[in-house]
Scaffold this motif. Structure first.
Motif, PDB file in Angstrom:
ATOM      1  N   TRP A  29       0.794  -1.222   0.000  1.00  0.00           N
ATOM      2  CA  TRP A  29       0.000   0.000   0.000  1.00  0.00           C
ATOM      3  C   TRP A  29       0.833   1.282   0.000  1.00  0.00           C
ATOM      4  N   PRO A  30       1.909   1.375   0.773  1.00  0.00           N
ATOM      5  CA  PRO A  30       2.694   2.617   0.729  1.00  0.00           C
ATOM      6  C   PRO A  30       3.281   2.919  -0.656  1.00  0.00           C
ATOM      7  N   THR A  33      -0.359   4.133  -2.547  1.00  0.00           N
ATOM      8  CA  THR A  33      -1.286   5.074  -1.892  1.00  0.00           C
ATOM      9  C   THR A  33      -0.470   6.148  -1.184  1.00  0.00           C
ATOM     10  N   SER A  34      -1.158   7.100  -0.606  1.00  0.00           N
ATOM     11  CA  SER A  34      -0.477   8.139   0.175  1.00  0.00           C
ATOM     12  C   SER A  34      -0.280   7.698   1.628  1.00  0.00           C
ATOM     13  N   TYR A  35      -0.666   6.477   1.931  1.00  0.00           N
ATOM     14  CA  TYR A  35      -0.492   5.991   3.300  1.00  0.00           C
ATOM     15  C   TYR A  35       0.948   5.571   3.542  1.00  0.00           C
ATOM     16  N   TYR A  36       1.406   5.820   4.744  1.00  0.00           N
ATOM     17  CA  TYR A  36       2.773   5.486   5.112  1.00  0.00           C
ATOM     18  C   TYR A  36       2.910   4.005   5.439  1.00  0.00           C
ATOM     19  N   VAL A  38       0.453   0.258   6.271  1.00  0.00           N
ATOM     20  CA  VAL A  38      -0.775  -0.511   6.482  1.00  0.00           C
ATOM     21  C   VAL A  38      -0.337  -1.854   7.049  1.00  0.00           C
ATOM     22  N   ILE A  58      -4.005   1.660   9.585  1.00  0.00           N
ATOM     23  CA  ILE A  58      -3.499   2.483   8.494  1.00  0.00           C
ATOM     24  C   ILE A  58      -2.937   3.762   9.093  1.00  0.00           C
ATOM     25  N   ARG A  59      -1.672   4.055   8.745  1.00  0.00           N
ATOM     26  CA  ARG A  59      -1.005   5.250   9.254  1.00  0.00           C
ATOM     27  C   ARG A  59      -0.723   6.224   8.109  1.00  0.00           C
ATOM     28  N   SER A  60      -0.782   7.485   8.436  1.00  0.00           N
ATOM     29  CA  SER A  60      -0.500   8.531   7.453  1.00  0.00           C
ATOM     30  C   SER A  60       1.007   8.713   7.304  1.00  0.00           C
ATOM     31  N   ARG A  61       1.402   9.528   6.345  1.00  0.00           N
ATOM     32  CA  ARG A  61       2.820   9.835   6.132  1.00  0.00           C
ATOM     33  C   ARG A  61       3.444  10.478   7.368  1.00  0.00           C
ATOM     34  N   CYS A  66      -4.394   6.713  11.142  1.00  0.00           N
ATOM     35  CA  CYS A  66      -5.574   7.297  10.480  1.00  0.00           C
ATOM     36  C   CYS A  66      -6.819   6.549  10.915  1.00  0.00           C
TER      37      CYS A  66
END
Length: 148
Positions: A29-30, A33-36, A38, A58-61, A66
């Motif tokens: 996913w990183p 996607t814009s996610y840092y 998963v 799911i963590r953000s950048r 998140c």
């Protein structure tokens, strides 16, 4: 409180099995996607494919969590559905439906419902979901390109 229903579509040159595998591959996913990050939340020592009831974080950048999602439905190569177990959008439920398209391609329909909060968020949610559907298709296409 009213809900917002959002639907985004895209088409991948990849077969449905490959697109579905990308959805389950949290480590990928990183890269699409814009996610840092998963991560599947599995008991220590358990290594198995995801299944209904499993959670993922799911963590953000920026490294913040998140959300936590619970898998609520899995139909291999056809449907992947989840709801938010915790996070900003606890009333959010999403589903990714995959359908055969001509020439071995796959139509992707990513739909979600959200509890309405601020009108500005409606537009952002629509845009975000369309980006996710497009990025999933592009990522699957890149896998097909690498292997052909």
């Amino acid at each position: 409180m009213p809900y917002l229903a959002v639907t985004a579509t895209s088409r991948s040159s990849a077969p449905a099995a490959l697109v579905y595998a990308a959805l389950l591959d949290a480590e990928s996913w990183p890269s699409w996607t814009s996610y840092y990050q998963v991560e599947w939340e599995l008991p220590t020592g358990v290594e198995r494919p995801a299944r209904v009831g499993d959670l993922r974080t799911i963590r953000s950048r920026l490294g913040r969590v998140c959300c936590r999602e619970r898998i609520v439905e899995m139909v291999p190569d056809q449907r992947f559905s989840y709801d938010h177990a915790a996070g900003l959008f606890t009333s959010h439920r999403g589903s990714v439906d995959l359908a055969p398209a001509p020439h071995g391609r796959t139509d992707i329909t990513w739909s979600a419902t959200y509890r309405r909060t601020l009108p500005l968020l409606d537009k952002l949610r629509r845009r975000r979901l369309q980006v996710l559907a497009h990025d999933l298709a592009s990522y699957a296409n890149s896998i097909v390109s690498r292997h052909s």
